[in-house]
Design a protein around this motif. Structure first.
Motif, short mmCIF file in Angstrom:
data_model
loop_
_atom_site.label_atom_id
_atom_site.label_comp_id
_atom_site.label_asym_id
_atom_site.label_seq_id
_atom_site.Cartn_x
_atom_site.Cartn_y
_atom_site.Cartn_z
N ASP A 13 0.83 -1.20 0.00
CA ASP A 13 0.00 0.00 0.00
C ASP A 13 0.87 1.26 0.00
O ASP A 13 0.37 2.35 0.26
N ARG A 20 -8.66 6.98 -0.82
CA ARG A 20 -8.20 5.75 -1.44
C ARG A 20 -8.79 5.56 -2.83
O ARG A 20 -8.14 5.03 -3.73
N TYR A 28 2.76 -2.29 4.08
CA TYR A 28 2.85 -0.82 4.09
C TYR A 28 4.28 -0.30 4.25
O TYR A 28 4.48 0.91 4.31
#
Length: 378
Positions: free
Chosen positions: A60, A111, A305
């Protein structure tokens, strides 16, 4: 003909570690042999580790480059190039950009824009030669989201589309099974408890209406395109069995050890989070990835992440007593097999020369040099 000779290296092969030399020709690994070469142009690695380029099935990280601070959206393509550079210097040569599809009222409006911009940017930048890493698409699809199918369907035929994961971030299930933890997370932005509880009730009702039909429709679309399919945040044995029955053969980030071990027993492969290893546990209070590895219930790690977590986690696993070639396989061979990337993930003749020179100093592990298809990118 372009040739590179990397010698005096500690070479991590699929099933062993050897001291020797790797010869790269025209972007492919041509030969591997023991011993040191003394020849003009040969690069002496001084005994440093030479491993395959890392394959990250789920990151991400783009979201953090697009929004370095809340409300401070960065220019989209500039953010994508920053994300790419961070992956490359961490030894990641193949990146599955995991873009979130569907709005469940967290920070998902941001997002959604990141998803839309990300697809456009990847399309525009892929052929420019600006990328250091090889980028592929992974859609993270929120099953209970009203707009998920409408947004996902047009992207499934994208030429760089490779993987779809089925998510459900409804409060009360999966990653957010602990409602008190969820309430605290939502309360950080100043939301009142009454507002949060109303949101929980609304999202749970929406899940009851939409999750099953959205899931069935998405699975039909994905199966028709022969894409890699993963479940996400599996919590129970029943969930794992339902996924297996639907032909899903990857369990991504299971949140309970029982779910992970049952997935393996069902013949599925399992992805765990590399940050979970580096931090010594889950940031969400879920199962420890180290416990999953000890139970032989992990096939691959993903950065989730933090791209540098992959390299650090692999060597932390090796330091715990797992043979180095097996530990490195969690970020190379394992992901390659899951994603059906038969041309990379190992140091072997005929495969892509995606390679990382690694040096360990005073407990730190660093990627010193990175090659993608024989070209130095970091």
């Amino acid at each position: 003909m372009t040739q590179i000779v990397l010698t005096n290296a500690t070479i991590v092969l699929e099933d062993s570690v050897v001291q020797g030399t790797v010869v790269v020709q025209d972007g492919l690994i041509r030969d591997i042999f023991s011993g040191k070469v003394v020849a003009a142009g040969a690069v002496d690695l001084d005994g440093d580790i030479l491993m395959p380029g890392i394959i990250d099935l789920h990151t991400d990280n783009l979201e953090r480059q697009v929004l370095p601070r809340p409300g401070a959206r960065w220019p989209s393509r500039s953010a994508f190039l920053a994300h790419d550079a961070q992956c490359a210097v961490a030894g990641v040569t193949t990146v599955f950009d995991a873009l979130c599809v569907g709005n469940l009222n967290f920070d998902d409006e941001d997002r959604i824009q990141t998803f839309q911009d990300g697809v456009k940017d990847l399309t525009a930048l892929a052929e420019t030669g600006l990328f250091k890493a090889d980028h592929l698409l992974h859609l993270r699809c929120e099953m209970p989201a009203k707009d998920m199918l409408r947004m996902a369907a047009p992207v499934l035929d994208h030429p760089l589309m490779r993987m779809v994961s089925l998510m459900d971030h409804t409060p009360g299930v999966g990653q957010y099974a602990d409602l008190e933890r969820y309430r605290k997370r939502r309360g950080i932005d100043g939301s009142s408890l009454a507002r949060i509880d109303a949101e929980i009730a609304e999202l749970q009702a929406q899940r009851a209406r939409l999750r099953a039909p959205n899931r069935q429709a998405l699975l039909e679309l994905v199966r028709a395109r022969n894409l890699v399919i993963a479940s996400h945040d599996d919590e129970t044995i029943e969930e794992v069995e339902a996924n297996a029955a639907d032909g899903i053969n990857i369990s991504e980030f299971p949140v309970r050890l029982a779910a992970a071990t049952h997935a393996k027993a069902m013949g599925m492969t399992v992805i765990a989070g590399a940050p979970n290893i580096v931090r010594g546990g889950s940031h969400s209070g879920n199962v420890s990835a180290a416990d999953m590895i000890a139970a032989d219930a992990v096939d691959a790690l993903a950065s989730d992440y933090v791209p540098p977590a992959l390299l650090e986690a692999a060597f932390a696993i090796a330091d715990s007593g797992v043979p180095l070639h097996r530990a490195i396989g969690f970020v190379t061979t394992g992901p390659a097999r899951m994603a059906k990337l038969n041309d990379r993930g190992r140091i072997a003749p005929g495969l892509r020369a995606d390679l990382v020179r690694v040096r360990r100093v005073a407990g730190l592990t660093a990627a010193v040099s990175v090659w993608r298809q024989g070209s130095r990118v970091a």
